[in-house]
Each structure stands twice: as C-alpha cells, then as structure tokens.
Design a protein around this motif. Sequence first.
Motif, PDB file in Angstrom:
ATOM      1  N   VAL A  81     -17.711   6.554  -4.088  1.00  0.00           N
ATOM      2  CA  VAL A  81     -16.657   6.517  -4.654  1.00  0.00           C
ATOM      3  C   VAL A  81     -16.080   5.073  -4.288  1.00  0.00           C
ATOM      4  O   VAL A  81     -15.869   4.771  -3.103  1.00  0.00           O
ATOM      5  N   SER A  82     -16.270   4.137  -5.469  1.00  0.00           N
ATOM      6  CA  SER A  82     -15.939   2.618  -5.114  1.00  0.00           C
ATOM      7  C   SER A  82     -14.722   2.315  -5.850  1.00  0.00           C
ATOM      8  O   SER A  82     -14.461   2.708  -7.081  1.00  0.00           O
ATOM      9  N   THR A  83     -13.834   1.782  -4.936  1.00  0.00           N
ATOM     10  CA  THR A  83     -12.466   1.369  -5.657  1.00  0.00           C
ATOM     11  C   THR A  83     -12.068   0.429  -4.708  1.00  0.00           C
ATOM     12  O   THR A  83     -12.300   0.087  -3.808  1.00  0.00           O
ATOM     13  N   PRO A  84     -11.292  -0.716  -5.093  1.00  0.00           N
ATOM     14  CA  PRO A  84     -10.685  -1.643  -4.330  1.00  0.00           C
ATOM     15  C   PRO A  84     -10.184  -1.299  -3.065  1.00  0.00           C
ATOM     16  O   PRO A  84      -9.293  -0.176  -3.258  1.00  0.00           O
ATOM     17  N   PRO A  85     -10.128  -1.697  -1.838  1.00  0.00           N
ATOM     18  CA  PRO A  85      -9.563  -1.007  -0.703  1.00  0.00           C
ATOM     19  C   PRO A  85      -8.203  -1.342  -0.650  1.00  0.00           C
ATOM     20  O   PRO A  85      -7.211  -0.651   0.049  1.00  0.00           O
ATOM     21  N   ALA A  86      -7.788  -2.256  -1.456  1.00  0.00           N
ATOM     22  CA  ALA A  86      -6.301  -2.512  -1.741  1.00  0.00           C
ATOM     23  C   ALA A  86      -5.791  -3.109  -3.028  1.00  0.00           C
ATOM     24  O   ALA A  86      -6.586  -3.671  -3.791  1.00  0.00           O
ATOM     25  N   SER A 120      -2.269  -4.291  -5.721  1.00  0.00           N
ATOM     26  CA  SER A 120      -0.922  -4.521  -5.964  1.00  0.00           C
ATOM     27  C   SER A 120      -0.327  -3.112  -6.814  1.00  0.00           C
ATOM     28  O   SER A 120      -0.789  -2.894  -7.824  1.00  0.00           O
ATOM     29  N   ALA A 121       0.979  -2.815  -6.367  1.00  0.00           N
ATOM     30  CA  ALA A 121       1.737  -1.863  -7.307  1.00  0.00           C
ATOM     31  C   ALA A 121       1.786  -2.405  -8.769  1.00  0.00           C
ATOM     32  O   ALA A 121       2.270  -3.845  -9.007  1.00  0.00           O
ATOM     33  N   GLY A 122       1.409  -1.650  -9.749  1.00  0.00           N
ATOM     34  CA  GLY A 122       1.606  -1.847 -11.016  1.00  0.00           C
ATOM     35  C   GLY A 122       0.370  -2.622 -11.701  1.00  0.00           C
ATOM     36  O   GLY A 122       0.075  -2.534 -12.763  1.00  0.00           O
ATOM     37  N   ASP A 123      -0.973  -2.589 -10.843  1.00  0.00           N
ATOM     38  CA  ASP A 123      -2.158  -2.712 -11.239  1.00  0.00           C
ATOM     39  C   ASP A 123      -2.860  -1.747 -11.705  1.00  0.00           C
ATOM     40  O   ASP A 123      -2.492  -0.559 -11.571  1.00  0.00           O
ATOM     41  N   LEU A 124      -3.755  -2.066 -12.600  1.00  0.00           N
ATOM     42  CA  LEU A 124      -4.643  -0.897 -13.029  1.00  0.00           C
ATOM     43  C   LEU A 124      -5.615  -0.519 -11.844  1.00  0.00           C
ATOM     44  O   LEU A 124      -6.290  -1.629 -11.473  1.00  0.00           O
ATOM     45  N   LEU A 125      -5.840   0.752 -11.532  1.00  0.00           N
ATOM     46  CA  LEU A 125      -6.794   0.866 -10.425  1.00  0.00           C
ATOM     47  C   LEU A 125      -8.013   1.620 -11.051  1.00  0.00           C
ATOM     48  O   LEU A 125      -8.240   2.613 -11.544  1.00  0.00           O
ATOM     49  N   ALA A 126      -9.164   0.926 -10.652  1.00  0.00           N
ATOM     50  CA  ALA A 126     -10.539   1.448 -11.225  1.00  0.00           C
ATOM     51  C   ALA A 126     -11.113   2.222 -10.300  1.00  0.00           C
ATOM     52  O   ALA A 126     -11.258   1.622  -9.154  1.00  0.00           O
ATOM     53  N   VAL A 127     -11.700   3.466 -10.570  1.00  0.00           N
ATOM     54  CA  VAL A 127     -12.403   4.175  -9.424  1.00  0.00           C
ATOM     55  C   VAL A 127     -13.704   4.745  -9.822  1.00  0.00           C
ATOM     56  O   VAL A 127     -13.872   5.549 -11.125  1.00  0.00           O
ATOM     57  N   LYS A 128     -14.822   4.295  -9.251  1.00  0.00           N
ATOM     58  CA  LYS A 128     -16.024   4.407  -9.869  1.00  0.00           C
ATOM     59  C   LYS A 128     -16.668   5.548  -9.215  1.00  0.00           C
ATOM     60  O   LYS A 128     -16.857   5.540  -7.865  1.00  0.00           O
ATOM     61  N   VAL A 129     -17.079   6.708  -9.776  1.00  0.00           N
ATOM     62  CA  VAL A 129     -17.430   7.839  -9.003  1.00  0.00           C
ATOM     63  C   VAL A 129     -19.002   8.169  -9.316  1.00  0.00           C
ATOM     64  O   VAL A 129     -19.450   8.187 -10.523  1.00  0.00           O
ATOM     65  N   LYS A 130     -19.991   8.028  -8.350  1.00  0.00           N
ATOM     66  CA  LYS A 130     -21.406   8.135  -8.462  1.00  0.00           C
ATOM     67  C   LYS A 130     -21.977   9.329  -7.852  1.00  0.00           C
ATOM     68  O   LYS A 130     -21.833   9.304  -6.562  1.00  0.00           O
ATOM     69  N   MET A 145      -6.674   4.396 -13.544  1.00  0.00           N
ATOM     70  CA  MET A 145      -5.194   4.988 -13.230  1.00  0.00           C
ATOM     71  C   MET A 145      -4.357   3.781 -13.205  1.00  0.00           C
ATOM     72  O   MET A 145      -4.661   2.679 -12.650  1.00  0.00           O
ATOM     73  N   ILE A 146      -3.056   3.994 -13.631  1.00  0.00           N
ATOM     74  CA  ILE A 146      -2.159   2.985 -13.729  1.00  0.00           C
ATOM     75  C   ILE A 146      -0.835   3.270 -12.620  1.00  0.00           C
ATOM     76  O   ILE A 146      -0.531   4.372 -12.586  1.00  0.00           O
ATOM     77  N   THR A 147      -0.922   2.532 -11.977  1.00  0.00           N
ATOM     78  CA  THR A 147       0.082   2.426 -10.620  1.00  0.00           C
ATOM     79  C   THR A 147       1.354   1.708 -11.342  1.00  0.00           C
ATOM     80  O   THR A 147       1.363   1.231 -12.333  1.00  0.00           O
ATOM     81  N   GLU A 148       2.509   2.047 -10.857  1.00  0.00           N
ATOM     82  CA  GLU A 148       3.876   1.434 -11.362  1.00  0.00           C
ATOM     83  C   GLU A 148       4.173   0.432 -10.125  1.00  0.00           C
ATOM     84  O   GLU A 148       3.840   0.315  -8.925  1.00  0.00           O
ATOM     85  N   ASP A 149       5.074  -0.423 -10.759  1.00  0.00           N
ATOM     86  CA  ASP A 149       5.584  -1.633 -10.149  1.00  0.00           C
ATOM     87  C   ASP A 149       6.461  -1.086  -8.745  1.00  0.00           C
ATOM     88  O   ASP A 149       6.516  -1.971  -8.036  1.00  0.00           O
ATOM     89  N   ASP A 150       7.133   0.079  -9.005  1.00  0.00           N
ATOM     90  CA  ASP A 150       8.174   0.223  -7.809  1.00  0.00           C
ATOM     91  C   ASP A 150       7.568   1.254  -7.005  1.00  0.00           C
ATOM     92  O   ASP A 150       8.238   1.821  -6.097  1.00  0.00           O
ATOM     93  N   TRP A 151       6.169   1.380  -6.806  1.00  0.00           N
ATOM     94  CA  TRP A 151       5.466   2.236  -5.910  1.00  0.00           C
ATOM     95  C   TRP A 151       5.664   1.380  -4.508  1.00  0.00           C
ATOM     96  O   TRP A 151       5.527   0.333  -4.486  1.00  0.00           O
ATOM     97  N   GLY A 152       5.941   2.475  -3.597  1.00  0.00           N
ATOM     98  CA  GLY A 152       6.136   1.620  -2.225  1.00  0.00           C
ATOM     99  C   GLY A 152       4.732   1.074  -1.470  1.00  0.00           C
ATOM    100  O   GLY A 152       3.628   1.834  -1.799  1.00  0.00           O
ATOM    101  N   PRO A 153       4.821   0.344  -0.763  1.00  0.00           N
ATOM    102  CA  PRO A 153       3.638  -0.396  -0.050  1.00  0.00           C
ATOM    103  C   PRO A 153       3.115   0.563   1.005  1.00  0.00           C
ATOM    104  O   PRO A 153       4.163   1.421   1.223  1.00  0.00           O
TER     105      PRO A 153
END
Length: 264
Positions: free
Chosen positions: A124-129, A131-141, A230-238
Amino acid sequence: MVSLSRAGVNWTYPFASHPVYHESQMINATFFGSRDLANETIEVFVDDLAYSSFMRAVDVLDGPANFTATFGTFGPYRLNSTGDASFSLPGMGAGIYSIYVAFENSSWPLSASPLLVTETDMDVSTPPATSAGDLLAVKVKLDDGYDGRPLTYGTFIVSAEDYRALTFNITGDGSRPGTVVNLRWNEEALSILGDSDIGWDLLARMLMIFPRDSAAALQDSVDGEVTLYMITEDDWGPGAYILTSIVLSEEGVVGLNQTEVMIV
C-alpha cells in the motif's frame, strides 16, 4: 478493544491494529496467563472459526466448546514464572481460524483468539503525510496470487484516536438468540442480535456509525493493482490516522493492510 462477556466472565483483546498473516507466513504469538499458572504446561489447537464453538470457548454461549485440532495441535509449552509462554505456528492456507490454548491433555480452553490468514501480502503506497482537505491517493498492489479474478478493493481512514475508541462487546445469556453484539464508536452505537443475517443491510447500518473525520473508497477491478482516492475535509483534526486497505474475492479475503498516515 474487543471484549466478550456474560455474568462472571470477561475476555478482552486490545489490538493497536488488527494482526493479519498471509499464507505460509510463520505465526508468532504469546499466551499471557496469570501468576497462579506459573510452570503449568499448555497446548495450542488451531481450528476453523465456528461461531458456536468460539462463543462457548469464551463462555458467551452455554455448553462445551467442542473445538477440534483440525489444523494441528502444537506444544506442549511450559509457562514461565508469570504464567506466560511464547510460541510459533507454521504458516497456513488463507482462511479465518480460531486459536485455542488449553492445559496439556485438556479440552477446556484457557484462551481463544480469532486469526485471519489472507491469500497474499500486499503493498500500500500513499503519502506519509497530507493536509486536511487534500485528495488522498492510495495505491494498492498485490504481491502475488493474482490470477485475473474479479476483485473488490476497499480502503478507509479514521483518526488513530477514533480507531482505538471503537469498542466491540459481545454479551449473552447462554443462547445464540440471546447473544448481542454491541458496537460503539464514540457517541454512535449499533446493536446486532446473535441470530441476525449478515448482508448488505447490516453493512449499511455499520457504515452509519463511522466517525465524522473519516473517509472510504471502493472499486471493483480485474487488475492486481489499483489506485483509490479519498477526499479529506478541511476541518479534520491534525495527527495520526489509521489507513486500512482490503482486497476481497468471492472466496474471501485476498489481502489486508494497515498503515499510519499523518494529517497536518
């Protein structure tokens, strides 16, 4: 946290993340007993996960556990001065099993734990970090075991705090209809009767109790590799979030992976 209880009984399984093995992988485990079991001898039995046998083993249902060593008996193992013993089991085929621990030459279980063995490991490859509100890409192989079958890829993310706030409590009066599975996630709760049918209606009810700062994605594919978004939201807590990814076929669980992602 998973707890199974009825009057006078309480079995608890605290997992930081869900333990998963894949086919042919050596299984390492530890039985944690009490000091009054020091220097006793135990054996380990591996069986199919059968609802009635497992629930009887943890005293939620009445009657003998009736488990068998379908996949082998291992040991004996000598408990140390604190009543603990570590052991290793050989790799097994994909499936859902029960591991029972009992005194040597006894069928009365001291411990019962479910075990998930998937067909293969997966990356599973995804950025380790992110920002809230960003699009999160998850590569599954899938590492291997892909043979062109139709597969369903899924992933969901929740905060580490919310992940550990999920409680899974099973209570019972000794009968299957009298068994109740209680799921609680923060302020949301769901009760499932022991004789309920498992299907899409139940899954939809479970999705309703997901915490607010969470997201999920699902995709069918005949490829051994997909990218889910996956779409994260701007108000997600850090903080730290637990990303769980799973691949399913008609036969069962092909692969499962959990990793940590930081929301900044």
